[in-house]
Write an enzyme that holds these catalytic residues in place. Structure first.
Site, mmCIF file in Angstrom:
data_model
loop_
_atom_site.group_PDB
_atom_site.id
_atom_site.type_symbol
_atom_site.label_atom_id
_atom_site.label_comp_id
_atom_site.label_asym_id
_atom_site.label_seq_id
_atom_site.Cartn_x
_atom_site.Cartn_y
_atom_site.Cartn_z
ATOM 1 N N SER A 1 33.377 47.022 42.358
ATOM 2 C CA SER A 1 34.630 46.872 41.628
ATOM 3 C C SER A 1 35.266 48.252 41.455
ATOM 4 O O SER A 1 35.542 48.928 42.449
ATOM 5 C CB SER A 1 34.372 46.176 40.291
ATOM 6 O OG SER A 1 35.578 45.750 39.696
ATOM 7 N N HIS B 1 34.048 37.339 41.585
ATOM 8 C CA HIS B 1 33.741 38.665 41.069
ATOM 9 C C HIS B 1 32.655 38.633 39.996
ATOM 10 O O HIS B 1 31.993 39.639 39.753
ATOM 11 C CB HIS B 1 35.023 39.269 40.477
ATOM 12 C CG HIS B 1 35.044 40.752 40.423
ATOM 13 N ND1 HIS B 1 35.447 41.528 41.480
ATOM 14 C CD2 HIS B 1 34.711 41.629 39.446
ATOM 15 C CE1 HIS B 1 35.378 42.808 41.156
ATOM 16 N NE2 HIS B 1 34.928 42.903 39.922
#
Length: 700
Positions: free
Chosen positions: A548, A666
């Site tokens: 990320s 995610h």
């Protein structure tokens, strides 16, 4: 593993002129996931990855060991409602944690009194459904919960009758990241929901949140909007209701900004549908949260004029800043993390992190004077402190460190003793590793800390250097099957506590955001150089890893200092920092990174944007980019474009590979999917740092 032939990827002559600067974008066509050319390219990349990584000899060893270490399972703290409490637990063979309820306060988890309320696998045997959030009402009779499917994190909200397990309300869609604030009696709650897609401009469907009042059993179409109309599209909202039901709190922050506006309303004076909000804080560069105490005081947790945080108090009738007074002042070194009020013992417990190591202090509730410390199991991470809503003399907190799975401990303020309340449900053989925190200096002389985990021994060894450095998130000690597997195999795992994180408070965060972002990359390079200079590793044995925002970190690192690293694991990354605001939740992050719409901020972003700094003829490290096809936060297009750019440019025979995983996003995922991902990442890094050869399982 030698460099394979790469799938062809044509280079367009797309060049944008932004603020007078030409910005090439040769792989813009890869932004479109559904374009036939992109699909063909992705299929070829899948074949390339499958031929290269799953067959690595050391991969199966890592897969088995990671799976074994994950059999420790997990357990969460109790959330109390009278004599009933709720908690999460994942047993060794479960794919997801399960939400349980216990109706007898005298029974601890595992005593046989718990019953499962929400088991994601029972709801969906495929493992693709995740439990995102849950919140019991104030009496513990009803439960609001949110589910997502396939990694989309879209959070459909439901309500359950706790006694029967019956779903009595929902689904309510568009509830991503929504808090739920019950009013007493359970007939209604405040929550946050996005506007319907047809009510917002195209491309802004992930934004435009509003606060609503929902009455249980009615259509969400009839919900009353309480707050948010006409405000900035990227704002996130928080909402809570005091235990007695009198006070409503509403907070607003622009995206992920480290500041918020704050209002309260006296619900005893107005209808629930029309609270009259009074400003507590607005337009102030600080983060503040409120708690209405059972003693009538308003507790204020704030970093206003105190970047490491402090606790202040005031009268709810006078909530503005000029009436606040210190209860627990800012510490010169430790960062305030949490607190709990134990009325029966006239005690305030305060959680801190000192250079990312957790501790809890004891204070007099009336004066804030420190009176002692809570015994904790070691030098590790303390989870949030939990007390009963009605007060009492007990508190619960989680504890973990690099070799200890998270367990829940109970503190008794009457005796000052801490006891184990619930251990991790599985028993695992944890390898003999040591963890130490070292200090090194970054390029500008700033002292930075780093955790180093390894088996006892000397000499340079294959090493993974991990970092994040953003959004005020701290890299604290914690049990990790991936780290332990790597260290057990003979490697070193280092975690740099970079600027941009929260390890040293809000000033540390701001030293690594916006125009200061290069500090984060410099801190990582300096960590690598420290590990090399002290004999821990060598450039040929050093890998970097991040996901990320940490994917942005390692993407910048491999383009700025390619000679310093042998291998890179780059997961769910941001890599095109000129166009990142256009995709996923990118527009909510321009308060952290800056916006390409602004000339000054555009210059910051272009100075380090990894995609724009790939140079032809450079021998880049072996790089594995891992992305998740259902990721609605960071669009996988970043990794696709970067992969094509690196494959075209590199002069090295070390491979550039893309691992594209479907039906996950995610966030949360089934344990078995995590095992496969970690095995691929570890095997790739082991192969290109020499760990596989040292372990007798060399290159394929």
């Amino acid at each position: 593993m030698t460099r394979p032939p790469y799938p062809p990827a044509y280079r367009d002559d797309v060049v944008e002129i932004l603020h007078g600067t030409p910005v090439p974008d040769p792989y813009r066509w890869l932004e479109s996931r559904d374009d036939p050319a992109t699909k063909e390219w992705l299929k070829a990349q899948d074949e390339l990855f499958t031929a290269a990584v799953p067959g690595l000899p050391i991969r199966e060893r890592f897969r088995e060991r990671v799976a074994e270490l994950l059999r420790a399972g997990s357990v969460g703290p109790p959330i109390w409602r009278g004599d009933r409490y709720f908690f999460m637990r994942r047993t060794p063979d479960q794919e997801h944690a399960v939400l349980y309820v216990v109706d007898d306060a005298g029974q601890a988890p595992g005593d046989g009194g718990e019953r499962a309320l929400l088991d994601p696998i029972a709801l969906d045997a495929s493992g693709l459904t995740t439990l995102d959030q849950w919140q019991p009402d104030k009496e513990g009779r009803l439960l609001a919960y949110q589910l997502s499917v396939g990694g989309d994190e879209e959070s459909r909200l439901y309500v359950m009758d706790v006694a029967t397990g019956e779903q009595i309300d929902g689904p309510i869609d568009r509830c991503r990241y929504s808090p739920v604030a019950w009013v007493p009696g359970g007939e209604a709650f405040y929550y946050v929901r996005r506007l319907p897609p047809e009510a917002v401009p195209q491309g802004e469907e992930q934004y435009h949140r509003r606060v609503y009042l929902h009455r249980v059993g009615t259509s969400p179409d009839d919900d009353v909007m309480i707050f948010g109309d006409g405000r900035e599209k990227t704002e996130y909202y928080g909402v809570s209701v005091s235990r007695d039901g009198r006070w409503l709190t509403v907070s607003a922050s622009r995206g992920t900004a480290p500041r918020n506006d704050l209002w309260i309303a006296d619900l005893s004076a107005t209808p629930l549908e029309a609270p009259e909000l009074v400003t507590v804080q607005e337009g102030v560069d600080a983060q503040t949260s409120l708690h209405f105490g059972r003693d009538g005081r308003l507790y204020v947790f704030t970093d206003r004029d105190a970047p490491r945080g402090r606790i202040r108090v005031t009268d709810p009738a006078r909530p503005s800043h000029e009436h606040w007074r210190d209860l627990v002042p800012e510490d010169a070194e430790a960062v305030l993390s949490s607190y709990a009020i134990l009325d029966d013992a006239a005690t305030l417990l305060v959680g801190w992190t000192r250079h990312a190591i957790g501790e809890i202090t004891v204070h007099d509730l009336a004066t804030g004077a420190r009176t002692g410390e809570v015994p904790v199991p070691g030098l590790g991470t303390i989870g949030g402190i939990v007390e009963r809503p009605e007060g009492g003399h007990e508190a619960w907190f989680g504890y973990t460190d690099n070799t200890t799975p998270t367990a829940i401990h109970r503190y008794d303020a009457r005796t000052g003793a801490t006891t184990l309340w619930a251990a991790a449900p599985g028993t695992v053989d944890v390898p003999d590793v040591r963890a130490e925190q070292v200090v090194y200096r970054s390029q500008d002389g700033t002292e930075v800390r780093m955790l180093v985990i390894a088996r006892p021994g000397e000499g340079p060894r294959p090493t993974i250097l991990y970092g994040y450095g953003g959004f005020g998130l701290s890299m604290a000690p914690g049990y990790s099957a991936s780290i332990l597997s790597w260290a057990e195999a003979g490697g070193v795992y280092a975690i740099a506590q970079l600027r941009g994180g929260g390890e040293e408070g809000e000033q540390w965060h701001r030293a690594g955001m916006l125009g200061n972002k290069q500090n984060v990359f410099d801190d990582l390079h300096a960590a690598a150089e420290h590990l090399i200079a002290t004999g821990v590793t060598t450039p040929g044995q050093l890998a970097i890893s991040g996901g990320s925002n940490g994917g942005l970190l390692v993407g910048a690192a491999l383009t700025q200092r390619p000679e310093l690293y042998a291998a890179v694991s780059c997961s769910a990354p941001l890599l095109d920092m000129i166009r990142y605001e256009r995709f996923g939740l990118g527009a909510t992050w321009n308060v952290e990174y800056g916006s390409a719409e602004d000339p000054e901020q555009f210059a910051w972003l272009l100075a380090y944007s990894p995609y724009h700094h790939v140079r032809e003829g450079v021998p880049y490290p072996a790089t594995l980019l891992t992305v998740f096809d259902s990721d609605t936060r960071v669009d996988p297009l970043h990794a696709r474009k970067m992969c094509a750019a690196l494959q075209h440019a590199t002069a090295s025979d070390r491979p550039i590979l893309l691992r594209n995983e479907t039906a996950v996003g995610h966030g949360a995922r089934a344990v078995s999917r995590s095992v496969e991902l970690m095995a691929d990442q570890l095997a790739f890094l082991a192969t290109h740092t020499g760990l596989a050869e040292a372990a007798g399982e060399g290159r394929a």
